[in-house]
Design an enzyme around this catalytic site. Structure first.
Site, PDB file in Angstrom:
ATOM      1  N   ASN A  76       0.827  -0.980   0.157  1.00  0.00           N
ATOM      2  CA  ASN A  76      -0.253   0.309  -0.267  1.00  0.00           C
ATOM      3  C   ASN A  76       1.035   1.658   0.010  1.00  0.00           C
ATOM      4  O   ASN A  76       1.364   1.461   1.143  1.00  0.00           O
ATOM      5  CB  ASN A  76      -0.574  -0.181   1.240  1.00  0.00           C
ATOM      6  CG  ASN A  76      -1.826   1.463   1.374  1.00  0.00           C
ATOM      7  OD1 ASN A  76      -1.480   2.630   1.057  1.00  0.00           O
ATOM      8  ND2 ASN A  76      -2.939   0.777   1.466  1.00  0.00           N
ATOM      9  N   HIS A 109       1.177   6.255   1.735  1.00  0.00           N
ATOM     10  CA  HIS A 109       1.908   6.866   2.380  1.00  0.00           C
ATOM     11  C   HIS A 109       2.945   8.038   1.831  1.00  0.00           C
ATOM     12  O   HIS A 109       3.648   8.807   2.419  1.00  0.00           O
ATOM     13  CB  HIS A 109       2.383   6.458   3.751  1.00  0.00           C
ATOM     14  CG  HIS A 109       1.392   6.356   5.252  1.00  0.00           C
ATOM     15  ND1 HIS A 109       0.957   6.741   5.318  1.00  0.00           N
ATOM     16  CD2 HIS A 109       1.067   4.947   5.558  1.00  0.00           C
ATOM     17  CE1 HIS A 109      -0.361   6.182   6.586  1.00  0.00           C
ATOM     18  NE2 HIS A 109       0.161   4.871   6.158  1.00  0.00           N
ATOM     19  N   HIS A 113      -5.543   3.997  -1.690  1.00  0.00           N
ATOM     20  CA  HIS A 113      -6.841   3.929  -1.699  1.00  0.00           C
ATOM     21  C   HIS A 113      -7.422   5.117  -1.161  1.00  0.00           C
ATOM     22  O   HIS A 113      -6.688   6.506  -1.601  1.00  0.00           O
ATOM     23  CB  HIS A 113      -7.041   3.893   0.179  1.00  0.00           C
ATOM     24  CG  HIS A 113      -8.195   4.413   0.887  1.00  0.00           C
ATOM     25  ND1 HIS A 113      -8.713   4.367   2.340  1.00  0.00           N
ATOM     26  CD2 HIS A 113      -9.122   4.734   0.437  1.00  0.00           C
ATOM     27  CE1 HIS A 113      -9.700   4.396   2.331  1.00  0.00           C
ATOM     28  NE2 HIS A 113     -10.576   5.155   1.197  1.00  0.00           N
ATOM     29  N   ARG A 156      -9.508   8.200  -1.512  1.00  0.00           N
ATOM     30  CA  ARG A 156     -10.006   9.010  -0.773  1.00  0.00           C
ATOM     31  C   ARG A 156     -10.918   9.736  -1.286  1.00  0.00           C
ATOM     32  O   ARG A 156     -10.823  10.891  -2.165  1.00  0.00           O
ATOM     33  CB  ARG A 156      -9.836   9.432   1.402  1.00  0.00           C
ATOM     34  CG  ARG A 156      -8.896   8.298   2.057  1.00  0.00           C
ATOM     35  CD  ARG A 156      -8.445   9.225   3.240  1.00  0.00           C
ATOM     36  NE  ARG A 156      -8.273   7.667   3.813  1.00  0.00           N
ATOM     37  CZ  ARG A 156      -8.999   7.429   4.909  1.00  0.00           C
ATOM     38  NH1 ARG A 156     -10.282   7.603   5.122  1.00  0.00           N
ATOM     39  NH2 ARG A 156      -8.886   6.395   5.417  1.00  0.00           N
ATOM     40  N   ARG A 172      -7.595  12.982   0.303  1.00  0.00           N
ATOM     41  CA  ARG A 172      -5.695  13.539   0.693  1.00  0.00           C
ATOM     42  C   ARG A 172      -4.692  13.058   1.150  1.00  0.00           C
ATOM     43  O   ARG A 172      -3.254  13.431   0.766  1.00  0.00           O
ATOM     44  CB  ARG A 172      -6.828  12.993   2.823  1.00  0.00           C
ATOM     45  CG  ARG A 172      -6.188  11.710   3.100  1.00  0.00           C
ATOM     46  CD  ARG A 172      -6.083  11.813   4.950  1.00  0.00           C
ATOM     47  NE  ARG A 172      -7.763  11.695   5.223  1.00  0.00           N
ATOM     48  CZ  ARG A 172      -8.113  10.705   6.320  1.00  0.00           C
ATOM     49  NH1 ARG A 172      -7.381  10.315   6.410  1.00  0.00           N
ATOM     50  NH2 ARG A 172      -9.103  11.339   6.434  1.00  0.00           N
ATOM     51  N   GLU A 206      -8.521   0.055  -3.134  1.00  0.00           N
ATOM     52  CA  GLU A 206      -9.534  -0.104  -1.931  1.00  0.00           C
ATOM     53  C   GLU A 206     -10.437   1.302  -2.062  1.00  0.00           C
ATOM     54  O   GLU A 206      -9.814   3.082  -2.051  1.00  0.00           O
ATOM     55  CB  GLU A 206      -8.179   0.548  -0.947  1.00  0.00           C
ATOM     56  CG  GLU A 206      -8.692   0.062   0.496  1.00  0.00           C
ATOM     57  CD  GLU A 206      -7.347   0.377   1.983  1.00  0.00           C
ATOM     58  OE1 GLU A 206      -6.961   0.581   1.069  1.00  0.00           O
ATOM     59  OE2 GLU A 206      -8.265   0.950   2.455  1.00  0.00           O
ATOM     60  N   THR A 235      -8.341   3.662   8.041  1.00  0.00           N
ATOM     61  CA  THR A 235      -9.786   2.763   8.102  1.00  0.00           C
ATOM     62  C   THR A 235      -9.442   1.926   9.534  1.00  0.00           C
ATOM     63  O   THR A 235      -8.807   1.592   9.621  1.00  0.00           O
ATOM     64  CB  THR A 235     -10.122   1.970   6.881  1.00  0.00           C
ATOM     65  OG1 THR A 235      -8.841   2.157   5.764  1.00  0.00           O
ATOM     66  CG2 THR A 235     -11.067   0.540   6.908  1.00  0.00           C
ATOM     67  N   GLU A 268     -11.184  -9.633   2.942  1.00  0.00           N
ATOM     68  CA  GLU A 268     -10.001  -9.072   3.735  1.00  0.00           C
ATOM     69  C   GLU A 268     -10.237  -8.862   4.705  1.00  0.00           C
ATOM     70  O   GLU A 268     -11.107  -8.132   5.201  1.00  0.00           O
ATOM     71  CB  GLU A 268      -9.348  -7.451   2.687  1.00  0.00           C
ATOM     72  CG  GLU A 268      -8.649  -6.997   3.578  1.00  0.00           C
ATOM     73  CD  GLU A 268      -7.203  -5.969   2.895  1.00  0.00           C
ATOM     74  OE1 GLU A 268      -7.498  -6.154   1.970  1.00  0.00           O
ATOM     75  OE2 GLU A 268      -6.623  -5.191   3.941  1.00  0.00           O
ATOM     76  N   HIS A 276      -3.631  -3.642   7.754  1.00  0.00           N
ATOM     77  CA  HIS A 276      -4.264  -2.976   8.335  1.00  0.00           C
ATOM     78  C   HIS A 276      -2.828  -3.310   9.741  1.00  0.00           C
ATOM     79  O   HIS A 276      -3.478  -4.602  10.695  1.00  0.00           O
ATOM     80  CB  HIS A 276      -5.729  -3.375   9.117  1.00  0.00           C
ATOM     81  CG  HIS A 276      -5.821  -1.315   9.601  1.00  0.00           C
ATOM     82  ND1 HIS A 276      -5.088  -1.305   9.886  1.00  0.00           N
ATOM     83  CD2 HIS A 276      -5.952  -0.538   8.406  1.00  0.00           C
ATOM     84  CE1 HIS A 276      -5.133   0.255   9.798  1.00  0.00           C
ATOM     85  NE2 HIS A 276      -6.212   0.123   9.234  1.00  0.00           N
TER      86      HIS A 276
HETATM   87  N1  PXP Z   1      -6.154  -3.349   3.921  1.00  0.00           N
HETATM   88  C1  PXP Z   1      -7.136  -2.265   4.503  1.00  0.00           C
HETATM   89  C2  PXP Z   1      -8.195  -1.856   4.031  1.00  0.00           C
HETATM   90  C3  PXP Z   1      -6.430  -0.428   4.816  1.00  0.00           C
HETATM   91  O1  PXP Z   1      -7.150   0.379   4.721  1.00  0.00           O
HETATM   92  C4  PXP Z   1      -5.273  -0.899   5.079  1.00  0.00           C
HETATM   93  C5  PXP Z   1      -4.715   0.945   5.548  1.00  0.00           C
HETATM   94  O2  PXP Z   1      -5.291   1.684   4.200  1.00  0.00           O
HETATM   95  C6  PXP Z   1      -4.043  -1.953   5.019  1.00  0.00           C
HETATM   96  C7  PXP Z   1      -4.215  -2.893   4.979  1.00  0.00           C
HETATM   97  C8  PXP Z   1      -2.742  -0.953   5.522  1.00  0.00           C
HETATM   98  O3  PXP Z   1      -3.005  -0.960   6.654  1.00  0.00           O
HETATM   99  P1  PXP Z   1      -1.006  -0.461   7.119  1.00  0.00           P
HETATM  100  O4  PXP Z   1      -1.130   0.868   6.503  1.00  0.00           O
HETATM  101  O5  PXP Z   1      -1.495  -0.353   8.448  1.00  0.00           O
HETATM  102  O6  PXP Z   1      -0.068  -1.615   7.044  1.00  0.00           O
END
Ligand code: PXP
Length: 240
Positions: free
Chosen positions: A7, A10, A43, A45, A49, A70, A101, A152, A192
């Site tokens: 992901n 960030h 994601h 949004r 952001r 996402e 999330t 998921e 997550h």
């Molecule tokens: N899966 C989903 C559905 C999420 O919302 C997120 C956070 O954006 C992640 C995985 C990844 O989470 P993390 O950034 O804590 O690894």
């Protein structure tokens, strides 16, 4: 086969902090895939952001593996995701005020809306549907009833547990949920809060895992190790 999806939200957060063009999340996606990630998650949004519409278009050009979009189940996102022909739409609840999330979908509440409004256009566009769900048997049963391709499993409660007993209980719930998702013929994904420490007990105890989505811990580690090294290390751990 177990595999890592990275992901990259960030990276975009950091870029946007200065209103500049660097670091570029698309470059991060390329580095991550070259280092062994099986695909990329982002994601988009409602408030844009971190990831922006233009990032999605550029990601579509470069991502070679799984393109996992996402999103909140809004009409706007359904339209964009369908146009992008994503491999997966990972549907999550989205609250404006949240930092990230906060939990899985309440399937009992969204069931009829998903059946009539959300699933048909995504299926029509050939997008696989993955539902972000807490390890709750009733919610998983509804995901199967609706015809989702994947669940998921929300690992946040496990990842945030501060005592061994909660951690053990959460792992048991995740294990049972994974068995149920698998037995219902859906893909078992998870994500997550996973990091280089909590990933080990998780992989040891939860069966049938396929796509594991990790963001924050990887981008944080990459500051010190470099994204390529970080992703290669986690991809190897996950592949086992
Ligand atoms: N899966 C989903 C559905 C999420 O919302 C997120 C956070 O954006 C992640 C995985 C990844 O989470 P993390 O950034 O804590 O690894």
């Amino acid at each position: 086969m177990r595999q890592l999806l990275v992901n990259i939200d960030h990276v975009a957060t950091l870029r946007n902090a200065r209103g500049e063009h660097v670091p570029d999340p698309v470059r991060a996606a390329e580095v991550a895939e070259n280092a062994g990630a099986a695909g990329i998650v982002f994601h988009l949004r409602e408030d844009r952001r971190h990831i922006r519409d233009d990032d999605v278009l550029r990601l579509r050009e470069v991502v070679r593996g799984i393109f996992d979009f996402e999103m909140a189940p809004s009409d706007e996102m359904i339209t964009i995701c369908s146009r992008m022909k994503a491999d997966y739409a990972t549907l999550v609840p989205e609250n404006r005020e949240e930092l990230t999330t906060e939990g899985g979908l309440d399937m009992k509440r969204v069931k009829e809306d998903f059946r009539s409004r959300v699933f048909p256009p995504l299926k029509e566009a050939g997008v696989g549907i993955s539902l972000f769900i807490d390890p709750v048997p009733e919610d998983i049963a509804i995901a199967a009833e609706l015809g989702a391709e994947a669940v998921e499993l929300h690992t946040g409660t496990y990842a945030n547990a501060t005592d061994p007993q909660t951690s053990r209980l959460e792992l048991e719930r995740l294990r049972d949920a994974a068995v149920q998702v698998h037995s219902l013929g859906m893909r078992v994904n998870a994500g997550h809060g996973l990091n280089f420490e909590n990933i080990h007990p998780f992989l040891d105890q939860v069966p049938h895992l396929q796509d594991i989505s990790i963001g924050h811990a990887l981008i944080a580690d990459a500051l010190f190790r470099g994204l390529e090294n970080t992703v290669r290390h986690m991809a190897d751990i996950i592949a086992g």
